[in-house]
Design an enzyme around this catalytic site. Structure first.
Site, PDB file in Angstrom:
ATOM      1  NE  ARG A   1      -3.816  -0.064   2.333  1.00  0.00           N
ATOM      2  CZ  ARG A   1      -3.842  -1.216   3.001  1.00  0.00           C
ATOM      3  NH1 ARG A   1      -2.892  -1.494   3.884  1.00  0.00           N
ATOM      4  NH2 ARG A   1      -4.782  -2.102   2.788  1.00  0.00           N
ATOM      5  CE1 TYR A   2       0.329   4.520   3.881  1.00  0.00           C
ATOM      6  CE2 TYR A   2       0.366   2.278   4.719  1.00  0.00           C
ATOM      7  CZ  TYR A   2      -0.202   3.536   4.702  1.00  0.00           C
ATOM      8  OH  TYR A   2      -1.291   3.806   5.483  1.00  0.00           O
TER       9      TYR A   2
ATOM     10  NE  ARG B   1       4.633   2.098   6.089  1.00  0.00           N
ATOM     11  CZ  ARG B   1       4.589   3.331   5.573  1.00  0.00           C
ATOM     12  NH1 ARG B   1       5.532   3.739   4.729  1.00  0.00           N
ATOM     13  NH2 ARG B   1       3.605   4.151   5.882  1.00  0.00           N
TER      14      ARG B   1
ATOM     15  CB  CYS C   1      -5.024 -15.104  15.986  1.00  0.00           C
ATOM     16  SG  CYS C   1      -4.931 -13.998  14.562  1.00  0.00           S
TER      17      CYS C   1
ATOM     18  CB  CYS D   1      -9.754  -9.179  18.341  1.00  0.00           C
ATOM     19  SG  CYS D   1      -8.093  -9.359  19.033  1.00  0.00           S
TER      20      CYS D   1
ATOM     21  CB  CYS E   1     -10.366  -9.227  13.884  1.00  0.00           C
ATOM     22  SG  CYS E   1      -9.044  -9.549  12.688  1.00  0.00           S
TER      23      CYS E   1
ATOM     24  NE  ARG F   1      -5.097  -8.266   7.090  1.00  0.00           N
ATOM     25  CZ  ARG F   1      -3.983  -7.711   7.595  1.00  0.00           C
ATOM     26  NH1 ARG F   1      -3.526  -8.129   8.754  1.00  0.00           N
ATOM     27  NH2 ARG F   1      -3.345  -6.765   6.947  1.00  0.00           N
TER      28      ARG F   1
ATOM     29  CG  ASP G   1     -10.149  -0.848  10.597  1.00  0.00           C
ATOM     30  OD1 ASP G   1      -9.922   0.274  10.120  1.00  0.00           O
ATOM     31  OD2 ASP G   1      -9.265  -1.568  11.096  1.00  0.00           O
TER      32      ASP G   1
ATOM     33  CG  ASP H   1      -6.025   1.506   7.744  1.00  0.00           C
ATOM     34  OD1 ASP H   1      -5.621   1.941   6.655  1.00  0.00           O
ATOM     35  OD2 ASP H   1      -5.398   0.697   8.443  1.00  0.00           O
TER      36      ASP H   1
END
Length: 365
Positions: A96-97, A100, A109, A113, A116, A118, A279, A316
């Site tokens: 995206r950047y 990086r 995981c 959460c 989350c 994702r 999000d 975001d």
């Protein structure tokens, strides 16, 4: 709900297990089964031990125990709320950047959460890790793009890998000349601190690149004695740490909770880095605050704690447009701007101090 002081011996993955350990109500079981059929559930013994079953508003339970509210999707919510797919040139990579990339190694995981972003991509029924071909393709992509200075290992949680496998991955990345930083995003030191063994710490150290670890925690109670020891093992080995948190309704959306969390990070030698606005993941509206409330909390925090304890409050932008700081502004122009190309020595500004008082800068002589 009756209180049961029984720390589970293994990770709880089924709603029936949550009920048996007093972490959910039997009356809610039908709805929780529906949630678990769509979104992964996992509560480690260390996390379960932090939950007060007698508190219906327990901030730890709110993060990890499924709720029927997750079955309600709101307009604007999206299975890929921050646009990972739009910036994924090859499997496992999000670019995206310019300088990086995210390297999504695994899709499992230690804990799942409830907020989350994702949540549609991780857990049982999903691919657990990249195939060998996909892994090599991702490395080839990184090698071919000399602008990539930092690789961020994420997923899922990369510290779910064995020390042996993680060490191999770290060595593969460090062998790429232009990769200078390897950053690992994890919840493991909080959720399962015993995984941070001497072997795991050794796997994180690599010649040729600097390792950073970003710890995700949202409430000061998560930083237990064991969690602090796990973080100290990494920091004492020369691995710097930063924090990531999400602003969550009923968890940390008051200034006292945020203050305690940020102080706890700094006491652990972890620099507060990001406080994320929630999000737009499906079924998470009950955990999101408003941006205005988040900005007010950041104003309140500014006046209460050291600069070491100040994270960046970020959003975001949906669609994959990246993070933007959305904290409050303390500076505004107090008089009209000069014309294009002109300098105005009389330009003055309004600036608000941490008490809310307004001042002019520069002050009148």
């Amino acid at each position: 709900m009756s209180r049961i002081n029984l720390k589970p011996a293994a990770t709880l993955r089924e709603p029936t297990e949550l009920v048996a350990h007093g972490l959910a109500s039997a009356a809610d079981l039908p709805d929780l089964e529906k949630v678990a059929a769509r979104y992964a559930v996992a509560v480690t013994p260390d996390i379960a031990a932090l939950i007060d079953p007698g508190d219906p508003d327990d901030p730890i339970a709110r993060q990890f125990i499924p709720s029927a509210e997750e079955l309600v999707a709101q307009p604007g919510e999206n299975a890929d709320p921050i646009g990972d797919h739009a910036h994924s040139p090859v499997a496992g990579i999000v670019h995206r950047y310019p300088d990086r990339v995210l390297f999504k190694l695994v899709h499992v995981c230690a804990v799942y959460c409830r907020f989350c972003f994702r949540r549609e991509m991780v857990g049982p029924g999903k691919a657990t890790a990249l195939s060998s071909d996909a892994y090599n393709g991702a490395l080839d992509y990184i090698r071919a793009h000399s602008e990539i200075w930092e690789v961020i290992l994420t997923g899922g949680d990369p510290l779910m890998l064995s020390p042996r496998r993680l060490g191999e991955i770290m060595a593969d990345l460090a062998a790429i000349d232009h990769v200078k930083i390897i950053r690992i995003h994890t919840r493991v030191p909080v959720a399962d601190p015993a995984r941070i063994s001497a072997e795991m710490v050794a796997a994180l150290k690599v010649e040729g690149a600097a390792t950073w670890v970003a710890l995700h925690a949202n409430h000061a109670r998560e930083l237990t004695r064991k969690a602090r020891a796990a973080c100290a093992a990494m920091i004492d080995a020369g691995i710097p740490m930063v924090s990531q948190s999400v602003l969550l309704r009923g968890v940390n959306d008051n200034v006292a909770a945020l203050e305690a969390l940020m102080r706890a990070f700094v006491e652990c030698r972890i620099k507060p880095y990001y406080l994320h606005h929630g999000d737009l993941a499906p079924g998470t509206a009950h955990l999101r605050t408003t941006l205005e409330h988040g900005q007010q909390l950041m104003r309140d925090l500014r006046g209460r704690v050291s600069g070491l304890c100040q994270p960046d409050y970020v959003l975001d932008i949906p669609g994959g447009y990246g993070k933007a700081p959305v904290g409050p502004s303390y500076l505004s122009q107090a008089n009209s701007s000069p014309g294009e190309g002109e300098l105005d020595p009389e330009t003055r500004y309004r600036i608000v101090d941490y008490c809310g008082d307004v001042h002019r800068y520069p002050p009148k002589p």
